[in-house]
Design a protein around this motif. Structure first.
Motif, PDB file in Angstrom:
ATOM      1  N   SER A 105       0.856  -1.190   0.000  1.00  0.00           N
ATOM      2  CA  SER A 105       0.000   0.000   0.000  1.00  0.00           C
ATOM      3  C   SER A 105       0.888   1.235   0.000  1.00  0.00           C
ATOM      4  CB  SER A 105      -0.930   0.005   1.213  1.00  0.00           C
ATOM      5  OG  SER A 105      -0.187   0.083   2.414  1.00  0.00           O
ATOM      6  N   LEU A 133      -1.945   8.115  -1.854  1.00  0.00           N
ATOM      7  CA  LEU A 133      -2.849   8.425  -2.962  1.00  0.00           C
ATOM      8  C   LEU A 133      -2.151   9.167  -4.083  1.00  0.00           C
ATOM      9  CD1 LEU A 133      -6.117   9.648  -1.174  1.00  0.00           C
ATOM     10  CD2 LEU A 133      -5.777   7.516  -2.412  1.00  0.00           C
ATOM     11  N   LYS A 134      -1.267  10.089  -3.738  1.00  0.00           N
ATOM     12  CA  LYS A 134      -0.604  10.916  -4.750  1.00  0.00           C
ATOM     13  C   LYS A 134       0.530  10.189  -5.463  1.00  0.00           C
ATOM     14  CE  LYS A 134       2.536  12.935  -1.453  1.00  0.00           C
ATOM     15  NZ  LYS A 134       2.811  13.975  -0.534  1.00  0.00           N
ATOM     16  N   ASP A 150       1.022   8.804  -9.813  1.00  0.00           N
ATOM     17  CA  ASP A 150      -0.159   9.541  -9.348  1.00  0.00           C
ATOM     18  C   ASP A 150      -1.285   9.231 -10.331  1.00  0.00           C
ATOM     19  OD1 ASP A 150      -2.131  11.335  -8.615  1.00  0.00           O
ATOM     20  OD2 ASP A 150      -0.790  13.070  -8.538  1.00  0.00           O
ATOM     21  N   ILE A 187      -6.449  10.010  -8.105  1.00  0.00           N
ATOM     22  CA  ILE A 187      -7.575   9.545  -7.297  1.00  0.00           C
ATOM     23  C   ILE A 187      -7.564  10.266  -5.954  1.00  0.00           C
ATOM     24  CG2 ILE A 187      -7.805   7.290  -8.401  1.00  0.00           C
ATOM     25  CD1 ILE A 187      -6.051   6.107  -6.258  1.00  0.00           C
ATOM     26  N   ASN A 188      -8.735  10.349  -5.305  1.00  0.00           N
ATOM     27  CA  ASN A 188      -8.789  11.051  -4.021  1.00  0.00           C
ATOM     28  C   ASN A 188      -9.438  10.234  -2.915  1.00  0.00           C
ATOM     29  OD1 ASN A 188     -11.424  11.159  -4.825  1.00  0.00           O
ATOM     30  ND2 ASN A 188     -11.457  13.368  -5.163  1.00  0.00           N
ATOM     31  N   SER A 213      -9.254   5.997  -1.071  1.00  0.00           N
ATOM     32  CA  SER A 213      -8.551   4.707  -1.052  1.00  0.00           C
ATOM     33  C   SER A 213      -9.146   3.748  -2.069  1.00  0.00           C
ATOM     34  CB  SER A 213      -8.632   4.075   0.332  1.00  0.00           C
ATOM     35  OG  SER A 213      -7.915   4.846   1.261  1.00  0.00           O
ATOM     36  N   TYR A 220      -3.917   2.044  -2.896  1.00  0.00           N
ATOM     37  CA  TYR A 220      -3.657   3.476  -2.797  1.00  0.00           C
ATOM     38  C   TYR A 220      -4.454   3.995  -1.609  1.00  0.00           C
ATOM     39  CZ  TYR A 220      -1.265   4.177  -7.274  1.00  0.00           C
ATOM     40  OH  TYR A 220      -0.346   4.180  -8.301  1.00  0.00           O
ATOM     41  N   GLN A 221      -3.788   4.724  -0.720  1.00  0.00           N
ATOM     42  CA  GLN A 221      -4.435   5.225   0.489  1.00  0.00           C
ATOM     43  C   GLN A 221      -3.800   6.541   0.889  1.00  0.00           C
ATOM     44  OE1 GLN A 221      -3.261   2.083   3.060  1.00  0.00           O
ATOM     45  NE2 GLN A 221      -1.308   3.005   3.524  1.00  0.00           N
ATOM     46  N   ASP A 222      -4.448   7.236   1.769  1.00  0.00           N
ATOM     47  CA  ASP A 222      -3.874   8.462   2.303  1.00  0.00           C
ATOM     48  C   ASP A 222      -3.153   8.138   3.603  1.00  0.00           C
ATOM     49  OD1 ASP A 222      -3.323  11.118   2.080  1.00  0.00           O
ATOM     50  OD2 ASP A 222      -5.372  11.796   2.316  1.00  0.00           O
TER      51      ASP A 222
END
Length: 194
Positions: free
Chosen positions: A6, A9-10, A56, A59-60, A62, A86-88
């Motif tokens: 994982s 996001l960016k 990147d 996406i905004n 997960s 993808y996660q923040d």
């Protein structure tokens, strides 16, 4: 396998891909990684390991994306993608209690948002990393490690690589040391005064 599995996001997470036959087919071919529909060049470490930087994807929220590998400049990709999440990075709001003694060993709750269970969920007190336990999507608990008296950043990671950004501090204080007690004894019923 992907390590970590994982990342942010960016994009920008360096991922180690472990498998077999990961060398380029010919000397003119490039090895590529594809996350979703976006391909990026890979750095081949050996026939069983390569490095890719996650792109990147714009996406905004997960989302899990399939990651595939091509050893012939993108002409053909692996049939079975490995999932990359993808996660923040979690947001940290506070820690409770906000202070403790330098000996450590007590539980500290980290309050924030964006927490979820991963194999790499951890807290970092200054530079010391300790295991974290997920309580809810807004709380994890960690055992405070020993540290010299001072205020330190407390951060959380979901993937073992990318950390929150020192939004909360924990203040270590010196442990109390008793040198003597006077008088050294008194009646069982109490009431002894100096």
């Amino acid at each position: 396998a992907l390590v970590p599995s994982s990342g942010m996001l960016k994009g920008g997470t360096t991922v180690r891909v472990v498998g077999s036959n990961l060398d380029a087919v010919t000397s003119s071919d490039k090895v590529m990684c594809k996350f979703g529909s976006v391909s990026v060049p890979a750095q081949v470490e050996s026939s069983s390991s390569l490095l890719c930087e996650t792109p990147d994807l714009g996406i905004n929220a997960s989302v899990a994306m399939a990651m595939e590998v091509s050893t012939n400049s993108g002409g053909h990709y692996s049939d079975h993608g490995v999932s990359f999440l993808y996660q923040d990075v979690p947001d940290i709001f506070s820690v409770s209690p906000p202070q403790g003694i330098e000996l450590g060993g007590y539980e500290v709750a980290v309050i924030g948002s964006g927490f979820f269970a991963t194999p790499h969920l951890a807290c970092r007190f200054d530079s010391t990393v300790v295991h974290a336990t997920l309580v809810s999507k807004s709380m994890v608990t960690c055992s405070a490690p020993p540290h010299m008296p001072m205020a330190v950043c407390v951060d959380v990671t979901l993937n073992g690589i990318e950390w929150s950004n020192c939004a909360a501090k924990f203040a270590y204080s010196a442990a109390v040391t008793l040198l003597s007690l006077y008088p050294a004894s008194g009646p069982v019923g109490g009431g002894t005064e100096e």
